[in-house]
Design an enzyme around this catalytic site. Structure first.
Site, PDB file in Angstrom:
ATOM      1  CB  THR A 297      -0.837   0.118   1.289  1.00  0.00           C
ATOM      2  OG1 THR A 297       0.052   0.319   2.405  1.00  0.00           O
ATOM      3  CG2 THR A 297      -1.701  -1.091   1.518  1.00  0.00           C
ATOM      4  CG  ASP A 298       1.297   5.954  -0.972  1.00  0.00           C
ATOM      5  OD1 ASP A 298       2.186   6.044  -0.112  1.00  0.00           O
ATOM      6  OD2 ASP A 298       1.143   6.799  -1.862  1.00  0.00           O
TER       7      ASP A 298
END
Ligand SMILES: *[C@@H]1O[C@H](CO)[C@@H](O)[C@H](O)[C@H]1NC(C)=O
Ligand SMILES: *[C@@H]1O[C@H](CO)[C@@H](O)[C@H](O)[C@H]1NC(C)=O
Ligand SMILES: CC(=O)N[C@H]1CO[C@H](CO)[C@@H](O)[C@@H]1O
Length: 852
Positions: A297-298
């Site tokens: 994920t960011d």
């Protein structure tokens, strides 16, 4: 002595490793203990046995882990598993254009006070030199491995950023390789290959020097504009634009670059957070593209779609939807916090967790992290001497020189000749800057050469900043002193532009103009100058509307230097004084301010839509005026071209069993699906002779653009016009609609009235009439597409043959409204500088062998 970076292994293990190091390999100095498999316990564990296939080792390790331990491995600061001799690991390191301490995995200090800081990516892209990108990647990963060996970096770098630079206002456009998908894809593949240097290995799992990560997947290119931020933005993207614009660099990154990771973004795409979208992650990245690696994920993306976007009712639902979509690792604590309860509630199964872990652990094994002492492994010898070495620093200088773009050179004012100049006024807010030159996602550079210092190596200078800072706002700017300096000098160099206070992550621009009173500074200095050359040097990541300077004859020259990295000032001076003959080209369109005034940044569409006054985006579709076009860049030499070899016709071979549906007696069809074509065989050779007519040796970038065929059908037996809509384009399909043409248009063979044609691709005339291209906007294929490029060095007076290959499937295709890629059959018009060449694409039907 044993200095730890981010790992916190047991003291006893430290001592043991120290003992082993001292006694067994006394000659090798190392400051990092083994991450895993370093102690005597390793002997009994299959996951430590490097002779076994990685798959087997991963399965063995997962089989030994307790659920609680597994959950703590799903996040960036993965917890140690002391009972198995496994250390903690910080997954988050960054290396966008040099080792950067933007993430917690990198810590400068001790033997590693800094690292080589290369030009920001947008300028490296302007070099159009694929081997340079790969070489930078190799150097950066040398430094990364060295810092890892010294306990000061991880091996998983969340770089590069390959989002399409869709809108000139985007604060992170500087991090990207620009607006063209093919260019961005080439950059991604080469930089990643350089970083990873994947080689050897067993059962398809190549060893990795470091693991790269292409981000932010996908359609993420808005940070904060008029109250819309990236955490809440729902990017509405057509299947067409997704396929032939936004996905292209990511696909190249995975399939050509073989990146070991992809990062999903914060934003939603068509109402679904990218990190929760199985279509994007599982179906596209994992299955179609075959990612051998992990999806991360960011940072805090799951928390963002749960808390900010309210996408799921409970945190456990958020965990479940992310893991089931194909996510493997969370940057942030969310998965560590809620995966346990998600399992208890039956929303996540242990096999969901195991799938994720097998992807992350495989990458760690490929990196050699489970092979014991790092000092005994490949790259184990890299250390402090390999960081900021003279060779690395000179590559940073070389990269800046290769990227710098000469935008204007009125009456050959440049290069300046030092012997003719008693003194040069160096003015402007960016004239003596350091950190400005390295842009964002930077580290501690090895050192700086500011523009003023660089220029001082050539001439005597008088220095005035003219503005307090780049904002240059308000009455108290020291403009007059700068103008006085300009008045007294033989030449003026004005360094203006932007810095991270005006364009950055979380900061998008509103204005494309020079900030505050910078334009006034340029104009007053130009007016005051004694008639000597006035050179404007722009330091910025994003483009600027500098039409005023372009059109002002008192401004002799304009140079764009991007954010040129640690030695940027030297590179600028080398270009201005002719020690380096510039050859950079713009990797993005420079739009006028009117574009920013009229087009909402939230509008994702690449294609123009005249019906609602939407001009489209990038040189491929944008139909309005520009300040400087994509690909623009001058040299001190003049180059001429001639075509040495290029086919007049080229056959598109179809895979066996794929006959063009309803191909008729002439054998012509209008489009062929890319996945029906034998793409590996479809590289069209285009050889061009480039002659340097100038007095200076120089580099030159050959750009091959293609304009698609229009109106190449031949089967229409009836009178009248037929119009084809994009969405109706099918292989070999008979034209579905007979459309009445307004009578006043009938006199045109070539329609110029774009507003009537915005929804059309092309039209046909009676078969006995020649067919003409439709000018104007076109909802299907780009109006122009860069299909090949190559940078070459050509000595003065010499000719070099440049052998390019046009990838037919990638370059001569476009996506239809369903997102299906199609090759356009017919005449493609290549433009190479001022040369034009037409290639007629034809379909070659395969002979299907008789069954034996
Ligand atoms: C620029 O200078 C102005 C005026 O001195 C000041 O208010 C502003 O904060 C400065 N901007 C930055 C980014 O330092
Ligand atoms: C491209 O970059 C490589 C690596 O730095 C360099 O050796 C080569 O000379 C460059 N090509 C040109 C034409 O400048
Ligand atoms: C084999 C085949 O489908 N041929 C077609 C070629 O085009 C003509 C004109 O449209 C059709 O009538 C044929 O059927």
């Amino acid at each position: 002595m044993l200095k730890m970076g981010n790992t916190r292994p047991q003291r006893r293990r430290l001592l043991l490793v120290a003992f082993l190091l001292v006694t067994l390999i006394a000659a090798v100095e190392s400051s990092r203990p083994a991450f895993a498999c370093g102690g005597p316990e390793a002997a009994g564990m299959r996951f430590c046995n490097r002779d076994l296939p990685i798959k087997v080792r991963v399965r063995d390790l997962i089989g030994r882990l307790e659920t609680e331990e597994k959950i703590r491995l799903l996040v960036n600061n993965a917890a140690p598993v002391p009972r198995l001799g496994i250390g903690g690991y910080e997954w988050w390191s960054e290396a966008l254009h040099g080792i950067s301490d933007t993430g917690p995995g990198v810590k400068f200090g001790g033997d590693f006070p800094g690292a080589t800081s290369f030009p920001q990516v947008i300028l490296a892209a302007a070099s159009f030199n694929a081997s340079l990108w790969e070489r930078i990647g190799r150097v950066v990963s040398d430094e990364g491995r060295a810092m890892y060996n010294g306990g000061r970096a991880g091996l998983t770098f969340w770089s590069p950023n390959v989002n399409i630079y869709r809108d000139p206002r985007w604060g992170r456009g500087q991090e990207t390789p620009g607006e063209d998908p093919i260019l961005a894809g080439k950059y991604a593949a080469h930089y990643v290959r350089g970083l990873q240097q994947a080689s050897g290995g067993r059962s398809g799992h190549l060893h990795l020097k470091v693991a790269a990560c292409c981000k932010h997947y996908t359609a993420y290119d808005l940070d904060n504009w008029h109250g819309v931020d990236r955490f809440h933005f729902n990017a509405k993207v057509s299947k067409q634009d997704l396929e032939d614009t936004f996905e292209v660099p990511f696909k190249a990154c995975v399939m050509e670059g073989k990146a070991a990771s992809i990062m999903c973004s914060y934003n939603q795409v068509n109402g679904i957070p990218t990190c929760a979208n199985p279509n994007l992650l599982l179906n596209t990245v994992r299955t179609q593209w075959g990612l051998n690696g992990y999806i991360v994920t960011d940072c805090d993306s799951i928390a963002v779609f749960y808390n900010d976007q309210h996408y799921t009712a409970t945190p456990e639902d958020a965990v479940a939807i992310a893991l089931k979509a194909g996510l493997d690792l969370d940057c942030g604590p969310f998965l560590a916090q809620y995966t346990g309860s998600a399992i208890q509630q039956g929303k996540v199964s242990i096999s969901d967790v195991d799938n994720a872990l097998s992807n992350t652990l495989t990458v760690q094994m490929r990196l050699g992290m489970f092979n014991g002492d790092p000092a005994t492994q490949p790259y184990g010898n890299l250390g402090p001497k390999d960081v900021c070495s003279p060779a690395h620093q000179s590559l940073a200088l070389e990269a800046a020189r290769q990227g710098i773009v000469l935008l204007k050179n009125h009456r050959h004012a440049l290069p300046l000749r030092p012997s003719t100049l008693r003194s040069v006024a160096v003015i402007g807010p960016n004239s003596d800057v350091t950190t400005t030159m390295i842009g964002n996602y930077a580290g501690n550079p090895c050192g700086y050469i500011t523009p003023l210092q660089g220029i001082n190596r050539y001439v005597r200078t008088v220095h005035q900043t003219g503005c307090i800072n780049v904002s240059c706002f308000g009455p108290n700017q020291p403009i007059d002193s700068a103008v006085n300096a300009a008045r007294q000098a033989d030449a003026v160099i004005v360094l203006v532009g932007l810095d991270q206070s005006l364009e950055a992550e979380t900061i998008d621009r509103d204005s494309l103009l020079l900030p505050g009173r910078q334009a006034e500074l340029v104009q007053k200095a130009a007016a005051a100058s004694s008639g000597g050359p006035v050179v404007v040097v722009l330091i910025s990541g994003g483009s600027l509307d500098i039409s005023f300077a372009r059109d002002d004859p008192r401004v002799s020259a304009i140079v764009w230097a991007g954010y040129p990295g640690q030695s940027g000032g030297q590179a600028i001076a080398d270009v201005v004084f002719g020690a380096y003959n510039p050859g950079g080209r713009l990797p993005m369109t420079w739009y006028p301010q009117a574009f920013a005034d009229q087009v909402p940044m939230t509008e994702m569409g690449m294609r123009s839509d005249p019906a609602r006054g939407y001009p489209g985006r990038s040189y491929r579709f944008y139909t309005g005026p520009v300040v400087y076009p994509f690909g623009h860049g001058l040299s001190y030499s003049k180059f001429s071209y001639s075509i040495a070899q290029a086919p007049a016709t080229f056959a598109v071979r179809l895979s066996v069993g794929r006959q063009p549906a309803a191909a008729n007696s002439t054998g012509s069809v209008r489009t062929v699906r890319v996945n029906h074509a034998r793409c590996d065989d479809l590289i069209m050779p285009v050889h061009v002779d480039v002659t340097n007519l100038g007095d200076l040796d120089g580099v030159h970038t050959v750009l091959v653009f293609s304009r698609p065929p229009i109106g190449s059908e031949r089967w229409v037996p009836q009178r009248n016009f037929y119009l084809v809509r994009c969405k109706d384009l099918e292989e070999g399909s008979v034209l579905p609609k007979k459309v009445q043409i307004p009578s006043f248009l009938k006199k045109y063979r070539v329609f110029q009235k774009t507003q009537y044609l915005h929804f059309l691709t092309y039209f046909c005339l009676k078969p006995n009439l020649p067919l003409h291209p439709v000018k104007g906007p076109n909802n299907c294929s780009p109006q122009r597409q860069l299909v090949a490029f190559e940078k070459v060095h050509v000595a003065s007076g010499k000719t070099i043959r440049v052998k390019l290959g046009v990838d037919v499937c990638a370059g001569l295709s476009f996506a239809d409204n369903h997102g299906t890629r199609r090759i356009l059959i017919g005449d493609h018009n290549f433009e190479i500088g001022d040369l034009a060449h037409t290639v007629s694409l034809q379909v070659q039907r395969e002979m299907i062998p008789d069954p034996v």
